[in-house]
Motif scaffolding. Structure first.
Motif, PDB file in Angstrom:
ATOM      1  N   HIS A 226       0.845  -1.197   0.000  1.00 46.85           N
ATOM      2  CA  HIS A 226       0.000   0.000   0.000  1.00 46.85           C
ATOM      3  C   HIS A 226       0.886   1.255   0.000  1.00 46.85           C
ATOM      4  CE1 HIS A 226      -3.124  -2.807   1.554  1.00 46.85           C
ATOM      5  NE2 HIS A 226      -3.976  -1.948   1.003  1.00 46.85           N
ATOM      6  N   GLU A 353      -3.044  -0.209  -7.697  1.00 45.19           N
ATOM      7  CA  GLU A 353      -4.012   0.441  -6.815  1.00 45.19           C
ATOM      8  C   GLU A 353      -5.141   0.985  -7.678  1.00 45.19           C
ATOM      9  OE1 GLU A 353      -1.813   1.658  -2.763  1.00 45.19           O
ATOM     10  OE2 GLU A 353      -1.605   3.173  -4.336  1.00 45.19           O
ATOM     11  N   THR A 363      -5.608  -2.294  -3.149  1.00 43.25           N
ATOM     12  CA  THR A 363      -4.213  -2.479  -3.530  1.00 43.25           C
ATOM     13  C   THR A 363      -3.941  -3.972  -3.714  1.00 43.25           C
ATOM     14  OG1 THR A 363      -3.548  -0.519  -2.291  1.00 43.25           O
ATOM     15  CG2 THR A 363      -1.813  -2.076  -2.850  1.00 43.25           C
TER      16      THR A 363
END
Length: 409
Positions: A226, A353, A363
């Motif tokens: 992420h 993402e 993600t």
């Protein structure tokens, strides 16, 4: 039989499930929700009105609950933020209450040791809400192992694939954080969402129904895909107990596809397969015998409350899940961070993402599902798979006499 009075700190997020479970359990006659702490009574005005209509006392702070609720509250439930667990549990016990604390018990082993010290000093107890330690299947599996039917336990391995969206990390101030307001959180998958399944393995390797295994050493890798969090979201760990059982753990919040946790327990006399979904368990022994079982309809989330109430009522001698038998879990987490040394950011060209079909910002780490499946099958960490050039090898950490975790040193 007297009813055990429960208080709950909070009404939102996981606290709401505490309120719901206690409401359902009141019909059994052992326990009753008697008080709730609601700090923001304007934002939660409708819930406050509902609770007051049921005769439940509302407190605006934890401090006022501790001071004024002794006539109606026996056990305080703490479904609160990870960095506040230890402090609030200790304050509650010193004020004369028993505690039901949500998992994970505390970010550091020294905090957990402080909780145990307070238990001894006050004569109060803290029960930890690792619900699967309260489930029929995990307890039956452990009894099966303790009876020697699986032989010597050689290894236990688990893996899990749970996507976590931006809404998950936006739900509070500490989600996805390693540190919040100067306090350790360590909100990675091993320490929070998948914590149950690491704790299950360490518990099953213990030498009796109350104990978890003591750990000898830990090696772990912590990765982040992420772009907007600071904690790990893709992690793997191997550990060895002091009796030689190997433990392997592989979890991700950035999978290509959701898959619920799965565990294998391998002994000299056979193998056990456990699926988190519906807690399906299959035991295959070397003599050809096959045994299948499930959780028999027991809700382990509610069993957490029953066991705490039974302990308070003197109906049982031992709690199922305590600071003492979750200490090795905390040692494993602390040792994992010592081993990894830092959280490695995965190159963004390997990460996608996007907004998914449900409108969630998601993600995904490409090919992570296959990599975890391979690592699980071969009982290796990701860096031990030669084709993964973004992975970083880490060192074993001896944790036999582990007493403090300090990443700031």
């Amino acid at each position: 039989m007297e009813e055990v009075g429960f208080a709950v700190v909070g009404v939102r997020n996981f606290a709401d499930s505490y309120l719901h479970n206690l409401e359902e359990l009141e019909a059994e006659g052992k326990m009753k929700l008697t008080a709730v702490v609601v700090k923001d009574q304007v934002k939660n005005a409708e819930k406050v009105r509902e609770l007051r209509h049921k005769g439940i006392a509302i407190y605006s702070s934890y401090e006022s609950l501790l001071k004024d609720a002794k006539n109606s509250v026996d056990i305080i439930g703490l479904p609160v933020s990870i960095p506040t667990h230890a402090e609030m549990a200790i304050e509650g016990m010193k004020a004369g209450y028993d505690i039901l604390m949500e998992k994970p018990p505390a970010p550091t082993v020294q905090q957990l040791d402080a909780i145990m010290k307070t238990e001894k000093e006050t004569g109060r107890f803290t029960s930890v809400g690792f619900q699967f330690i309260h489930s029929n299947t995990i307890r039956k599996i452990k009894q099966f192992i303790l009876e020697g039917k699986l032989g010597e336990i050689k290894e236990i391995a688990a893996k899990g694939f749970w996507p976590r969206f931006k809404s998950y990390y936006d739900r509070n101030d500490w989600a996805g954080k390693s540190i919040e307001m100067g306090k350790l959180v360590l909100d990675g998958p091993m320490h929070n969402a998948f914590a149950h399944y690491l704790n299950n393995m360490i518990f099953l390797a213990g030498n009796d129904m109350q104990s978890s295994a003591a750990l000898k050493r830990v090696r772990a890798e912590l990765y982040r895909a992420h772009s907007y969090i600071e904690s790990d979201d893709n992690s793997c760990l191997e550990a060895e107990t002091t009796t030689g059982t190997k433990i392997y753990f592989y979890v991700t919040h950035v999978p290509e596809k959701l898959r619920h946790p799965y565990m294998e327990i391998v002994g000299t006399e056979g193998k056990i397969e456990w699926h988190m979904e519906e807690e399906k368990t299959k035991i295959e022994l070397n003599n050809g015998q096959v045994i299948e079982m499930d959780n028999e309809g027991l809700n382990p989330h509610q069993e957490v409350f029953r066991i705490a109430a039974d302990k308070k009522l003197g109906l049982i001698e031992e709690l199922y899940c305590t600071p003492e038998n979750t200490r090795s879990f905390t040692v494993a987490i602390n040792g994992a961070y010592d081993s990894a040394k830092k959280i490695k950011a995965i190159p963004q060209d390997l990460v996608e993402e996007f907004t998914n079909d449900e409108g969630e910002y998601q993600t995904v780490l490409k090919e992570i599902d296959d990599l975890i499946d391979q690592a699980f099958a071969e009982r290796k960490l990701i860096s031990d798979l030669e084709q993964v050039d973004w992975a970083v090898k880490t060192e074993w950490i001896n944790v036999e006499n582990y007493t403090a975790f300090n990443p700031f040193k």
